[in-house]
Design an enzyme around this catalytic site. Sequence first.
Site, PDB file in Angstrom:
ATOM      1  N   HIS A  67      43.773  34.369  43.310  1.00  0.00           N
ATOM      2  CA  HIS A  67      44.025  33.164  43.600  1.00  0.00           C
ATOM      3  C   HIS A  67      42.897  32.146  43.501  1.00  0.00           C
ATOM      4  O   HIS A  67      43.439  31.073  43.879  1.00  0.00           O
ATOM      5  CB  HIS A  67      44.603  33.295  45.076  1.00  0.00           C
ATOM      6  CG  HIS A  67      45.890  32.266  45.093  1.00  0.00           C
ATOM      7  ND1 HIS A  67      46.028  31.069  44.432  1.00  0.00           N
ATOM      8  CD2 HIS A  67      46.953  32.146  45.857  1.00  0.00           C
ATOM      9  CE1 HIS A  67      47.157  30.562  44.555  1.00  0.00           C
ATOM     10  NE2 HIS A  67      47.730  31.113  45.499  1.00  0.00           N
ATOM     11  N   ASP A  71      46.697  29.964  39.702  1.00  0.00           N
ATOM     12  CA  ASP A  71      47.729  29.752  40.571  1.00  0.00           C
ATOM     13  C   ASP A  71      49.114  30.345  40.223  1.00  0.00           C
ATOM     14  O   ASP A  71      49.370  30.863  39.079  1.00  0.00           O
ATOM     15  CB  ASP A  71      47.854  27.977  40.694  1.00  0.00           C
ATOM     16  CG  ASP A  71      48.055  27.359  39.248  1.00  0.00           C
ATOM     17  OD1 ASP A  71      48.674  28.139  38.442  1.00  0.00           O
ATOM     18  OD2 ASP A  71      47.947  26.352  39.095  1.00  0.00           O
TER      19      ASP A  71
END
Length: 509
Positions: free
Chosen positions: A480, A484
Site C-alpha cells: 500500500h 492503491d
Amino acid sequence: MMLGRYAHNNAALRCATFSLRMLQRPSSSFSQTAPFIYTFKKQTNIVPISSLNHSISHFGCRSFSLSSSRLSSVVQFKLADIGEGIQEVEVKEWYTKVGEHVKQFDKICEVQSDKANVTITSRYDGKILKLYYNVGDTAKVGEPLVDIKLEQGNNIPVETKISSVTPEEPVEVEVLNKTPSVNLLATPAVRRMAKELQISLNDVQGTGKDGRILKEDLLNYKSEASSAKAISTPLKSTPISPPPSPITMKQTPTIKTQPPSTTPVADRNEPIKGIRKAMVKTMTQANTVPHFTYSDEYDMTELVKLRQQLKKQSKDIKISYLPFIIKACSQALNNYSILNAHVDAKCENITYKGSHNIGIAMDTKDGLLVPNIKNVQQLSIMQIANELTRLQQLGKVGKLSTTDLTGGTFSLSNIGAIGGTYAVPVLLLPEVAIGALGKIVRRVVPDEDDDENSSSSSSDDDYCSCRVRSIMTVSWSADHRVIDGATMARFSNELKYLLENPLQLLINQ
C-alpha cells in the site's frame, strides 16, 4: 709459467676450502624428513700446494645425489562461498564416507541453504580421512567439510591448509558417527537420549530415512516396554477363602479397575533452520510493510470448456489451468507495470522490471518455496506448462537451484490445489503484489440477462433463470506504500476479462 702455477694453486685452495665447509655443514631438516635423500661417496683428491717443495695435501671431497621423494599431504576441503550472502547451510546427505577414494568433480555432499539445495563436489583426487559434520548439522562457509589425503600429482592451492604426513607414520582417522552397529543410523542427540533412558539402539526399529532411529522411536519403544512389563507382572497370591455364604453371593460384586497410566509424553524440541529459518526472516520483514487485500470472483466456465476440448483433441496434452492464468497475468501486467516492480528496503526507489518472472508458491518436503518462470511475456502457454512441470518435479525431490528461486517479479499462490477459496497472501519482498488462487467450484448463479431485462415492479410470481457456472475466487495483496486499491481492482478486472474469454488470451499470445 709462474702465472699458470699461481692460478692452478689458487683453484686448488678454493676447492679445498669448499670441501672443508661441506664437511662441517650440519644435515638439513629435509634429509631428516625423507629417508634416503642424500647418498655420500668419499673420494680423495691429490692437490699440489707448491711446485718448489712438491708437498702434497690430501682433502676429502663428497659428491651429492638427490632422489625425488614426494611427501603425502592432507588438505582441508572447505565449504566455499555459495553466493546470495549465505553464511551457513545444513548438511542434507553425504555421498562419501571415511576411507573412500574420490576423484576431482566427484560428489562429496549435498547441503541446503535457506534458498536452495547445492551439491558440493571434490576439487582433488585422494582419500577421505575425516568428515567434520553429521547429516542435519549446520556448516558455516569457510569452515572445513572433509579432510582429503591427496594423491601424487595433485596441485595444492597456496591458500589451502595442509599438513605433511610421512609414509611410515599411520594416519589417525576420526570418525564422527561412532555406532555400536554398522547398520544403525542415529544422531548424537538420539544416542544421548537412548543412554539416558537405558535403551539399546540394537533393540529399536528406526522409522526414519534409511532406517534412521528418531526420538519418537525411542519414546514408542519405552512406552511399549512399560506396557509389556505391566502385563507380564504376576498377580500377588491371595489366601484361599472359604466358600461364600448365600448372603454374600446376593451382594453386587465390585469390579476393581486399574487406574489409567499417567506417564507424561515427552516434549520434542527442534531447531528452526533451513527453509523454515528463511521463512521466519521473510515473513517478519513482510509484516512490517503496510499492505491491503482485494478479492473477486472469476467465471472460469469458458476456460474449463476450452481445456476439455484440448484434452479431447490430443490425449498427450496434459495441461492445468495454471499456465493459462500465468499467461493472462503477464498480458495484464503490460498495462500495469507498477505491479511488476521492486521497491528498495527504505522505499525510496521503484525499479520497474522489464521481464515478467512470475513465481509460483510450492509446498515441498523442505517447506514453502517460490520458484519463478523466467520471461513469461515471451513464452507460449505450452512452454509455460513445460517449465512449470520442470519446476514442480525439481521441487518434489528438493533439487531447485538458486537461479530458479531468485529474480521473481510477481507471484501467485495456487492454494486452491490443496483446498479453500479465500486467502490473504503475504508479500514476498521486494515484490509489491501477490495473488492467491482459490479452488474452482460449481455454483448456481442468476442469469445476467434477466437482471438487465427485469422491471422494478416485479411480482412475487416472477422467478429469475439460473445457470451453473465454474467460479474461482482470487485474493490480491499489494504494497500500500506504492499501490492503491483502484490500481489493483483495474488489474483484476482486466485479468478477469482474459480468463472469462480465453480465446482472446490465445489470440494475443
